[in-house]
Scaffold this motif. Structure first.
Motif, PDB file in Angstrom:
ATOM      1  N   ILE A   7       0.783  -0.985  -0.123  1.00 40.49           N
ATOM      2  CA  ILE A   7       0.038   0.178   0.101  1.00 40.49           C
ATOM      3  C   ILE A   7       0.646   1.254   0.088  1.00 40.49           C
ATOM      4  O   ILE A   7       1.875   1.301   0.787  1.00 40.49           O
ATOM      5  N   ARG A  32      -0.614  -7.979  -4.858  1.00 38.39           N
ATOM      6  CA  ARG A  32      -1.267  -6.742  -5.254  1.00 38.39           C
ATOM      7  C   ARG A  32      -0.700  -5.428  -4.767  1.00 38.39           C
ATOM      8  O   ARG A  32      -0.066  -5.556  -3.619  1.00 38.39           O
ATOM      9  N   LEU A  92      -1.903  -1.318  -4.038  1.00 40.21           N
ATOM     10  CA  LEU A  92      -2.862  -0.177  -3.853  1.00 40.21           C
ATOM     11  C   LEU A  92      -2.007   1.172  -3.665  1.00 40.21           C
ATOM     12  O   LEU A  92      -1.506   1.353  -2.741  1.00 40.21           O
ATOM     13  N   TYR A  99      -2.236   5.263  -4.500  1.00 40.79           N
ATOM     14  CA  TYR A  99      -3.220   6.436  -4.336  1.00 40.79           C
ATOM     15  C   TYR A  99      -2.453   7.768  -4.334  1.00 40.79           C
ATOM     16  O   TYR A  99      -1.588   7.882  -3.687  1.00 40.79           O
ATOM     17  N   PHE A 149     -11.348   4.346  -1.242  1.00 40.81           N
ATOM     18  CA  PHE A 149      -9.922   3.771  -1.232  1.00 40.81           C
ATOM     19  C   PHE A 149      -9.789   2.701   0.226  1.00 40.81           C
ATOM     20  O   PHE A 149      -9.235   1.901  -0.040  1.00 40.81           O
ATOM     21  N   GLU A 197     -11.368  -0.359  -0.570  1.00 41.79           N
ATOM     22  CA  GLU A 197     -10.489  -1.245  -1.398  1.00 41.79           C
ATOM     23  C   GLU A 197      -9.557  -1.721  -0.443  1.00 41.79           C
ATOM     24  O   GLU A 197      -9.069  -3.158  -0.656  1.00 41.79           O
ATOM     25  N   ALA A 198      -9.074  -0.958   0.408  1.00 36.94           N
ATOM     26  CA  ALA A 198      -7.817  -1.778   1.310  1.00 36.94           C
ATOM     27  C   ALA A 198      -8.502  -2.804   2.008  1.00 36.94           C
ATOM     28  O   ALA A 198      -8.052  -3.793   2.255  1.00 36.94           O
ATOM     29  N   ALA A 225      -9.062  -5.866   0.124  1.00 35.08           N
ATOM     30  CA  ALA A 225      -7.699  -6.437  -0.306  1.00 35.08           C
ATOM     31  C   ALA A 225      -7.306  -7.343   1.013  1.00 35.08           C
ATOM     32  O   ALA A 225      -6.784  -8.391   0.721  1.00 35.08           O
TER      33      ALA A 225
END
Ligand SMILES: Cc1cc2nc3c(=O)[nH]c(=O)nc-3n(C[C@H](O)[C@H](O)[C@H](O)COP(=O)(O)O)c2cc1C
Length: 195
Positions: free
Chosen positions: A132, A163, A165, A167, A182, A185-186, A189
């Motif tokens: 992230i 993956r 993420l 931003y 967001f 989405e986290a 995930a």
């Protein structure tokens, strides 16, 4: 069964406790817990961790010889089933806290490629990793540097970059709270990492 619970290690790499990447990782942690995972959290800014001194004390055993808080993180990295790492973008790279951890994991690189003689890039990673990251600006290449570092860092840990993420346009502490999508989405995930 307790013993079969998936163990996830969540590493907070920002100097801000409630910064954007921390808030995102916290949501991912919640997702992982709700999916039945057991999560251990490591806040790098709270640890006493020297940078790598490049003395290669790890060459014989694959263990770093500097006795500080890295020793516990090393065990946690070895024993987890999945990894989550969050770092802000600082000068197109990861934060200094994160980079210190990465460099100390040269001991794991040594273990994998010198001691166990794994052919470079040949073995498939056994574990999945989520990365992230957040930056203030919006450039196309904002995450290029960090992603390259993270990919090779994960590889040394026997973790696949499953993956990421990423931003853009978030700067002040808590800016991410204006983007519930967001955070959602986290969360998803984190859940998916355990499934
Ligand atoms: C030392 C430093 C360097 C930074 N370098 C960049 C940069 O190169 N590109 C960028 O877009 N943002 C940069 N930023 C802004 C941060 O990425 C941004 O504030 C981010 O939201 C911080 O995430 P955090 O709250 O999780 O720490 C920098 C911030 C600091 C403090």
């Amino acid at each position: 069964m307790e013993s079969e619970m998936l163990r996830i290690l969540a590493i907070y790499g920002s100097p801000r406790r409630k910064g954007n990447t921390s808030l995102l990782l916290k949501r991912a942690v919640q997702g992982a817990i709700e999916a039945g995972g057991q999560v251990e959290e490591v806040v790098l800014r709270d640890l006493n961790m020297s940078p790598c001194l490049e003395i290669y004390g790890c060459k014989q055993t694959g263990r770093c010889v500097i006795q500080d808080d890295f020793q516990k993180v090393y065990e946690q990295i070895l024993s987890c089933h999945g990894l989550m790492l969050a770092s802000p973008i600082f000068f197109y790279a990861v934060s200094a806290h994160t980079k210190i951890l990465m460099d100390r994991c040269q001991s794991l690189w040594t273990k994998r490629y010198w001691l166990e003689e794994t052919p470079t890039g040949k073995r498939e990673a056994r574990r999945k990793g989520l990365f992230i990251s957040v930056g203030a600006t919006k450039g196309k290449r904002l995450f290029d540097g960090a992603l390259l570092s993270v990919r090779y860092f994960f590889d040394a840990l026997d973790v696949e970059l499953w993956r990421s993420l990423l931003y853009r346009g978030l700067d002040l502490e808590g800016d991410v709270l204006r983007h519930p999508e967001f955070l959602e989405e986290a969360y998803r995930a984190g859940k998916a990492l355990v499934h």
